[in-house]
Design an enzyme around this catalytic site. Sequence first.
Site, PDB file in Angstrom:
ATOM      1  N   THR A 132       0.813  -1.212   0.000  1.00  0.00           N
ATOM      2  CA  THR A 132       0.000   0.000   0.000  1.00  0.00           C
ATOM      3  C   THR A 132       0.849   1.266   0.000  1.00  0.00           C
ATOM      4  O   THR A 132       1.991   1.251   0.495  1.00  0.00           O
ATOM      5  CB  THR A 132      -0.915  -0.009   1.246  1.00  0.00           C
ATOM      6  OG1 THR A 132      -1.512   1.270   1.397  1.00  0.00           O
ATOM      7  CG2 THR A 132      -0.140  -0.307   2.524  1.00  0.00           C
ATOM      8  N   ASP A 133       0.269   2.363  -0.475  1.00  0.00           N
ATOM      9  CA  ASP A 133       0.962   3.660  -0.400  1.00  0.00           C
ATOM     10  C   ASP A 133       1.050   4.164   1.045  1.00  0.00           C
ATOM     11  O   ASP A 133       1.838   5.064   1.345  1.00  0.00           O
ATOM     12  CB  ASP A 133       0.278   4.702  -1.304  1.00  0.00           C
ATOM     13  CG  ASP A 133      -1.193   4.965  -0.966  1.00  0.00           C
ATOM     14  OD1 ASP A 133      -1.732   4.340  -0.027  1.00  0.00           O
ATOM     15  OD2 ASP A 133      -1.801   5.811  -1.658  1.00  0.00           O
ATOM     16  N   GLU A 134       0.223   3.602   1.944  1.00  0.00           N
ATOM     17  CA  GLU A 134       0.181   4.134   3.315  1.00  0.00           C
ATOM     18  C   GLU A 134       1.495   3.939   4.061  1.00  0.00           C
ATOM     19  O   GLU A 134       1.742   4.599   5.074  1.00  0.00           O
ATOM     20  CB  GLU A 134      -0.957   3.482   4.115  1.00  0.00           C
ATOM     21  CG  GLU A 134      -2.299   3.729   3.466  1.00  0.00           C
ATOM     22  CD  GLU A 134      -3.475   3.614   4.409  1.00  0.00           C
ATOM     23  OE1 GLU A 134      -3.276   3.541   5.624  1.00  0.00           O
ATOM     24  OE2 GLU A 134      -4.607   3.610   3.899  1.00  0.00           O
ATOM     25  N   TYR A 158      -2.166  -0.410  10.998  1.00  0.00           N
ATOM     26  CA  TYR A 158      -2.273  -1.085   9.692  1.00  0.00           C
ATOM     27  C   TYR A 158      -1.045  -0.803   8.841  1.00  0.00           C
ATOM     28  O   TYR A 158      -0.383  -1.734   8.352  1.00  0.00           O
ATOM     29  CB  TYR A 158      -3.553  -0.632   8.959  1.00  0.00           C
ATOM     30  CG  TYR A 158      -3.519  -0.970   7.479  1.00  0.00           C
ATOM     31  CD1 TYR A 158      -3.590  -2.287   7.040  1.00  0.00           C
ATOM     32  CD2 TYR A 158      -3.396   0.045   6.509  1.00  0.00           C
ATOM     33  CE1 TYR A 158      -3.527  -2.596   5.675  1.00  0.00           C
ATOM     34  CE2 TYR A 158      -3.341  -0.259   5.152  1.00  0.00           C
ATOM     35  CZ  TYR A 158      -3.405  -1.581   4.742  1.00  0.00           C
ATOM     36  OH  TYR A 158      -3.343  -1.889   3.401  1.00  0.00           O
ATOM     37  N   LYS A 162       1.926  -3.347   7.469  1.00  0.00           N
ATOM     38  CA  LYS A 162       2.232  -3.560   6.046  1.00  0.00           C
ATOM     39  C   LYS A 162       3.697  -3.192   5.773  1.00  0.00           C
ATOM     40  O   LYS A 162       4.383  -3.865   4.989  1.00  0.00           O
ATOM     41  CB  LYS A 162       1.298  -2.731   5.161  1.00  0.00           C
ATOM     42  CG  LYS A 162      -0.144  -3.202   5.115  1.00  0.00           C
ATOM     43  CD  LYS A 162      -0.337  -4.587   4.504  1.00  0.00           C
ATOM     44  CE  LYS A 162      -0.100  -4.619   3.020  1.00  0.00           C
ATOM     45  NZ  LYS A 162      -0.419  -5.958   2.438  1.00  0.00           N
TER      46      LYS A 162
HETATM   47  P1  NAD Z   1      -9.702  -7.304   1.984  1.00  0.00           P
HETATM   48  O1  NAD Z   1      -9.705  -7.030   3.446  1.00  0.00           O
HETATM   49  O2  NAD Z   1     -10.931  -7.020   1.179  1.00  0.00           O
HETATM   50  O3  NAD Z   1      -9.327  -8.839   1.706  1.00  0.00           O
HETATM   51  C1  NAD Z   1      -8.320  -9.505   2.424  1.00  0.00           C
HETATM   52  C2  NAD Z   1      -8.513 -11.002   2.172  1.00  0.00           C
HETATM   53  O4  NAD Z   1      -7.452 -11.695   2.861  1.00  0.00           O
HETATM   54  C3  NAD Z   1      -9.833 -11.559   2.713  1.00  0.00           C
HETATM   55  O5  NAD Z   1     -10.421 -12.379   1.750  1.00  0.00           O
HETATM   56  C4  NAD Z   1      -9.408 -12.356   3.944  1.00  0.00           C
HETATM   57  O6  NAD Z   1     -10.265 -13.449   4.221  1.00  0.00           O
HETATM   58  C5  NAD Z   1      -8.017 -12.799   3.550  1.00  0.00           C
HETATM   59  N1  NAD Z   1      -7.154 -13.096   4.706  1.00  0.00           N
HETATM   60  C6  NAD Z   1      -6.963 -12.334   5.814  1.00  0.00           C
HETATM   61  N2  NAD Z   1      -6.090 -12.931   6.639  1.00  0.00           N
HETATM   62  C7  NAD Z   1      -5.697 -14.073   6.029  1.00  0.00           C
HETATM   63  C8  NAD Z   1      -4.778 -15.106   6.378  1.00  0.00           C
HETATM   64  N3  NAD Z   1      -4.109 -15.090   7.536  1.00  0.00           N
HETATM   65  N4  NAD Z   1      -4.619 -16.138   5.516  1.00  0.00           N
HETATM   66  C9  NAD Z   1      -5.300 -16.182   4.345  1.00  0.00           C
HETATM   67  N5  NAD Z   1      -6.179 -15.224   3.968  1.00  0.00           N
HETATM   68  C10 NAD Z   1      -6.368 -14.183   4.795  1.00  0.00           C
HETATM   69  O7  NAD Z   1      -8.447  -6.509   1.427  1.00  0.00           O
HETATM   70  P2  NAD Z   1      -8.233  -5.798   0.026  1.00  0.00           P
HETATM   71  O8  NAD Z   1      -8.749  -4.421   0.109  1.00  0.00           O
HETATM   72  O9  NAD Z   1      -8.702  -6.697  -1.034  1.00  0.00           O
HETATM   73  O10 NAD Z   1      -6.639  -5.705   0.021  1.00  0.00           O
HETATM   74  C11 NAD Z   1      -5.857  -6.781  -0.486  1.00  0.00           C
HETATM   75  C12 NAD Z   1      -4.382  -6.427  -0.324  1.00  0.00           C
HETATM   76  O11 NAD Z   1      -4.107  -5.216  -1.027  1.00  0.00           O
HETATM   77  C13 NAD Z   1      -3.973  -6.162   1.122  1.00  0.00           C
HETATM   78  O12 NAD Z   1      -2.686  -6.685   1.298  1.00  0.00           O
HETATM   79  C14 NAD Z   1      -3.946  -4.645   1.235  1.00  0.00           C
HETATM   80  O13 NAD Z   1      -3.014  -4.227   2.193  1.00  0.00           O
HETATM   81  C15 NAD Z   1      -3.523  -4.264  -0.156  1.00  0.00           C
HETATM   82  N6  NAD Z   1      -3.978  -2.938  -0.634  1.00  0.00           N
HETATM   83  C16 NAD Z   1      -5.302  -2.598  -0.552  1.00  0.00           C
HETATM   84  C17 NAD Z   1      -5.718  -1.360  -1.085  1.00  0.00           C
HETATM   85  C18 NAD Z   1      -7.161  -0.936  -1.043  1.00  0.00           C
HETATM   86  O14 NAD Z   1      -7.477   0.209  -1.385  1.00  0.00           O
HETATM   87  N7  NAD Z   1      -8.101  -1.801  -0.645  1.00  0.00           N
HETATM   88  C19 NAD Z   1      -4.779  -0.506  -1.661  1.00  0.00           C
HETATM   89  C20 NAD Z   1      -3.434  -0.895  -1.707  1.00  0.00           C
HETATM   90  C21 NAD Z   1      -3.057  -2.127  -1.207  1.00  0.00           C
HETATM   91  O1  DAU Z   2      -4.159   3.963   0.442  1.00  0.00           O
HETATM   92  C1  DAU Z   2      -4.374   2.584   0.315  1.00  0.00           C
HETATM   93  C2  DAU Z   2      -5.229   2.111   1.466  1.00  0.00           C
HETATM   94  O2  DAU Z   2      -6.539   2.577   1.207  1.00  0.00           O
HETATM   95  C3  DAU Z   2      -5.226   0.594   1.638  1.00  0.00           C
HETATM   96  O3  DAU Z   2      -3.934   0.178   1.975  1.00  0.00           O
HETATM   97  C4  DAU Z   2      -6.221   0.176   2.739  1.00  0.00           C
HETATM   98  O4  DAU Z   2      -6.278  -1.228   2.821  1.00  0.00           O
HETATM   99  C5  DAU Z   2      -7.577   0.727   2.385  1.00  0.00           C
HETATM  100  O5  DAU Z   2      -8.488   0.427   3.414  1.00  0.00           O
HETATM  101  C6  DAU Z   2      -7.503   2.234   2.170  1.00  0.00           C
HETATM  102  O6  DAU Z   2      -7.228   2.923   3.413  1.00  0.00           O
HETATM  103  P1  DAU Z   2      -7.956   4.306   3.785  1.00  0.00           P
HETATM  104  O7  DAU Z   2      -7.896   4.504   5.237  1.00  0.00           O
HETATM  105  O8  DAU Z   2      -7.481   5.414   2.916  1.00  0.00           O
HETATM  106  O9  DAU Z   2      -9.440   3.919   3.285  1.00  0.00           O
HETATM  107  P2  DAU Z   2     -10.900   4.149   3.915  1.00  0.00           P
HETATM  108  O10 DAU Z   2     -11.878   3.774   2.857  1.00  0.00           O
HETATM  109  O11 DAU Z   2     -11.044   3.563   5.258  1.00  0.00           O
HETATM  110  O12 DAU Z   2     -10.940   5.736   4.066  1.00  0.00           O
HETATM  111  C7  DAU Z   2     -10.736   6.591   2.958  1.00  0.00           C
HETATM  112  C8  DAU Z   2     -10.793   8.012   3.484  1.00  0.00           C
HETATM  113  O13 DAU Z   2     -12.143   8.296   3.894  1.00  0.00           O
HETATM  114  C9  DAU Z   2      -9.928   8.242   4.700  1.00  0.00           C
HETATM  115  O14 DAU Z   2      -9.380   9.544   4.638  1.00  0.00           O
HETATM  116  C10 DAU Z   2     -10.891   8.140   5.872  1.00  0.00           C
HETATM  117  C11 DAU Z   2     -12.196   8.648   5.290  1.00  0.00           C
HETATM  118  N1  DAU Z   2     -13.432   8.054   5.849  1.00  0.00           N
HETATM  119  C12 DAU Z   2     -13.517   6.692   5.937  1.00  0.00           C
HETATM  120  C13 DAU Z   2     -14.635   6.097   6.477  1.00  0.00           C
HETATM  121  C14 DAU Z   2     -14.735   4.593   6.593  1.00  0.00           C
HETATM  122  C15 DAU Z   2     -14.476   8.865   6.261  1.00  0.00           C
HETATM  123  O15 DAU Z   2     -14.386  10.105   6.146  1.00  0.00           O
HETATM  124  N2  DAU Z   2     -15.577   8.276   6.792  1.00  0.00           N
HETATM  125  C16 DAU Z   2     -15.699   6.923   6.944  1.00  0.00           C
HETATM  126  O16 DAU Z   2     -16.766   6.453   7.481  1.00  0.00           O
END
Ligand code: NAD
Ligand code: DAU
Length: 354
Positions: A132-134, A158, A162
């Site tokens: 992730t970019d975070e 989180y 990561k």
């Molecule tokens: P998600 O939470 O929707 O899915 C995670 C999946 O991993 C789920 O299906 C869960 O059951 C599985 N899981 C959790 N723990 C496990 C374990 N110990 N063994 C096997 N499976 C397990 O997450 P996502 O949003 O699809 O993100 C996927 C990956 O991409 C993560 O590594 C996250 O850090 C990264 N990522 C997410 C975003 C985003 O915006 N969602 C952006 C950048 C990177």
């Molecule tokens: O940047 C990549 C990341 O993006 C991934 O690594 C994470 O897995 C993914 O969850 C996401 O993280 P964020 O914290 O940016 O996403 P989230 O959707 O939780 O929140 C997006 C923005 O919106 C953040 O600034 C918080 C805000 N927010 C979120 C929620 C859930 C609100 O204002 N209200 C809300 O109820």
Amino acid sequence: MILVTGGAGFIGSNFVLDWLAQSDEAVINLDLLTYAGNLENLTSLLGDTRHIFVQGNIGDSTLIASLLQQHQPRAIINFAAESHVDRSIHGPADFIQTNIVSTFHLLEAVRTYWDNLHVDAQTTFRFLHVSTDEVYGSLTKNEPAFTEAHPYQPNSPYSASKAASDHLVRAYHHTYGLPVLTTNCSNNYGPHHFPEKLIPLMIVNALAGKPLPVYGDGQQIRDWLYVKDHCSAIRRVLDAGTVGEVYNIGGWNEKPNIEIVRIICTLLDQLHTRADGKSYNEQITYVTDRPGHDRRYAIDASKIARELGWKPIETFDSGIRKTIAWYLANQDWVSNVTSGAYKNWIEQHYKAQP
Ligand code: NAD
Ligand code: DAU
């Protein structure tokens, strides 16, 4: 074949579906099915022999060793993680366990497998770690976007977990020669996005007539990428990325949260007018900010464009329209994931709000 971990979650399920739509190379999909994993995301693959689903933990070394031995994958794409920042603030232990400890066990099992491969298979094998970019921390308004050389400054449990996993992956390359690739992506959105995250939460709450909870002043900036574009970038890095390198992936699409919420409301006003004729914008409610809330993320995705020729296809306008259309067409999926444990999370997390 390839092994995908976390392939029942949001990005992983989109990746598996896109992979099998474009290739006949089989996928072993290992997912623990935590609250975020959902086999309903994969129902279109029922009966498809190219998809082998295994419920299990990336931290289970015995299971991983036996899967690797049995299927001999040429690559592993590691999506499995705890992914929600707010949950990491309420309860960091699961994030340390899954994202650090279990990733370590996965790497150990993969190292043993890779050590014992024939030298040709060793050369072509890849372990692609999805991050992730975070991990780069927070930017001020005018700072340049994150490049791959930006220092790691994670601010939440989180992002710290990561970051730790990224460091382990890097170390397994430098120390043991494991052929790794790491991708650091910005915020994704699209189908199958669990409605604890901003965009799906806003769509689902709007349609349910509930408040749209915007944290703080709503001016935090995220860089949004349609999930299918993230999947195409991962495929490109897997095909052509240089071993040991890191690739930032992003949509060149920075927007403040409040703008995202207003866009969703405006589109819903057009596509699914409220019964009383009023705008969904009326449901917006400012609530207490997230502790330690990062102000701005922005990805400089020029390396992957320059070296691998990848760029996103969707604009935010086209991607958000597809996303809203998907949620409107998949109300059953929404009802199934918003029952039980989901309700408890929402009640606990938003309880202090007006
Ligand atoms: P998600 O939470 O929707 O899915 C995670 C999946 O991993 C789920 O299906 C869960 O059951 C599985 N899981 C959790 N723990 C496990 C374990 N110990 N063994 C096997 N499976 C397990 O997450 P996502 O949003 O699809 O993100 C996927 C990956 O991409 C993560 O590594 C996250 O850090 C990264 N990522 C997410 C975003 C985003 O915006 N969602 C952006 C950048 C990177
Ligand atoms: O940047 C990549 C990341 O993006 C991934 O690594 C994470 O897995 C993914 O969850 C996401 O993280 P964020 O914290 O940016 O996403 P989230 O959707 O939780 O929140 C997006 C923005 O919106 C953040 O600034 C918080 C805000 N927010 C979120 C929620 C859930 C609100 O204002 N209200 C809300 O109820």
